[in-house]
Design an enzyme around this catalytic site. Structure first.
Site, PDB file in Angstrom:
ATOM      1  N   PHE A 254      30.124  14.065  13.709  1.00 47.78           N
ATOM      2  CA  PHE A 254      29.637  15.436  13.533  1.00 47.78           C
ATOM      3  C   PHE A 254      29.952  15.885  12.108  1.00 47.78           C
ATOM      4  CE2 PHE A 254      30.630  20.018  13.581  1.00 47.78           C
ATOM      5  CZ  PHE A 254      29.357  20.487  13.852  1.00 47.78           C
ATOM      6  N   SER A 255      28.959  16.445  11.406  1.00 47.22           N
ATOM      7  CA  SER A 255      29.118  17.000  10.064  1.00 47.22           C
ATOM      8  C   SER A 255      29.651  15.926   9.108  1.00 47.22           C
ATOM      9  CB  SER A 255      29.997  18.250  10.129  1.00 47.22           C
ATOM     10  OG  SER A 255      29.983  18.938   8.914  1.00 47.22           O
ATOM     11  N   ALA A 256      30.839  16.130   8.513  1.00 47.01           N
ATOM     12  CA  ALA A 256      31.387  15.094   7.623  1.00 47.01           C
ATOM     13  C   ALA A 256      31.589  13.791   8.387  1.00 47.01           C
ATOM     14  CB  ALA A 256      32.708  15.556   7.011  1.00 47.01           C
TER      15      ALA A 256
ATOM     16  N   ALA B  65      29.620  12.823  10.773  1.00 48.69           N
ATOM     17  CA  ALA B  65      28.274  12.261  10.894  1.00 48.69           C
ATOM     18  C   ALA B  65      27.887  11.524   9.627  1.00 48.69           C
ATOM     19  CB  ALA B  65      27.274  13.371  11.191  1.00 48.69           C
TER      20      ALA B  65
ATOM     21  N   HIS C  13      25.215  13.875  14.164  1.00 43.66           N
ATOM     22  CA  HIS C  13      24.930  15.276  14.452  1.00 43.66           C
ATOM     23  C   HIS C  13      25.273  16.094  13.216  1.00 43.66           C
ATOM     24  CE1 HIS C  13      25.018  19.266  16.053  1.00 43.66           C
ATOM     25  NE2 HIS C  13      24.759  18.859  17.283  1.00 43.66           N
TER      26      HIS C  13
END
Length: 194
Positions: A125-127, A129, A149
């Protein structure tokens, strides 16, 4: 017989030439002692790993479908805000930096639990991801597929400033994109302005 009886949430550490990282591993009840799938979950920046575990509900899915969940944790000494360093060139290569640490954690779990090497997945997720994409590019033989994501493309940033410029809406540099050779699923909201 042949299974663990109760769920376990264990703390582990992995070390190699690139440093050390802690990680947590969720072992569901009645988990097979061999041939089990593995999902490696990479948290977002500033996100405590236990919050990520709770928020995703992955442990409940592991209970139902009997797979191991691995939660590598970024070290504050490597990034004070808890971001994976997906944007640094030294952390975008196989055998070096954070990719080597995450791959090493993955291999350690596969070996310890005699997991199925053909059913190992990386998700972020985010970093996390963005780092999952790095892992898909740098270790395609280790992971069967990747889930992303709200992440960023591989090699789109070269330092902290360019990473945050991308997250603020800057266009990635025009260069040849890295080829992801494993199955990849990407989720990103069309109203997400980061």
């Amino acid at each position: 017989p042949g299974t663990l009886e109760a769920a376990e949430f264990l703390d582990r550490t992995y070390e190699n030439d690139s440093g050390a990282r802690g990680y947590k591993i969720y072992v569901p009840p009645r988990c097979p002692k061999r041939g089990v799938p593995v999902i490696v979950m990479l948290h977002g920046g500033t996100q405590p790993v236990l919050d990520y575990a709770t928020g995703t509900g992955m442990d409940r899915l592991a209970d139902r479908h009997r797979f191991l969940v691995v939660y590598p944790e970024q070290d504050a000494r490597a990034n004070p805000m808890g971001y994976w360093n997906w944007y640094r060139p030294q952390d975008q290569q196989p055998g070096k930096g954070e990719p080597a640490l995450i791959a090493g954690i993955t291999e350690q779990v596969i070996g310890e639990y005699d997991a199925d090497p053909g059913k190992v997945f990386v998700v972020g997720f985010s970093a996390g991801a963005a780092m999952a994409i790095v892992m898909a590019v740098t270790y395609p033989d280790l992971y069967a597929a990747a889930g992303v994501h709200s992440g960023l493309p591989y090699g789109a940033a070269r330092d902290f400033a360019s990473a945050f410029a991308l997250m603020a809406g800057a266009s990635p540099p025009s260069r040849q994109a890295a080829l992801v050779t494993i199955p990849l699923i990407v989720f990103h909201g069309d109203k997400d302005d980061t």
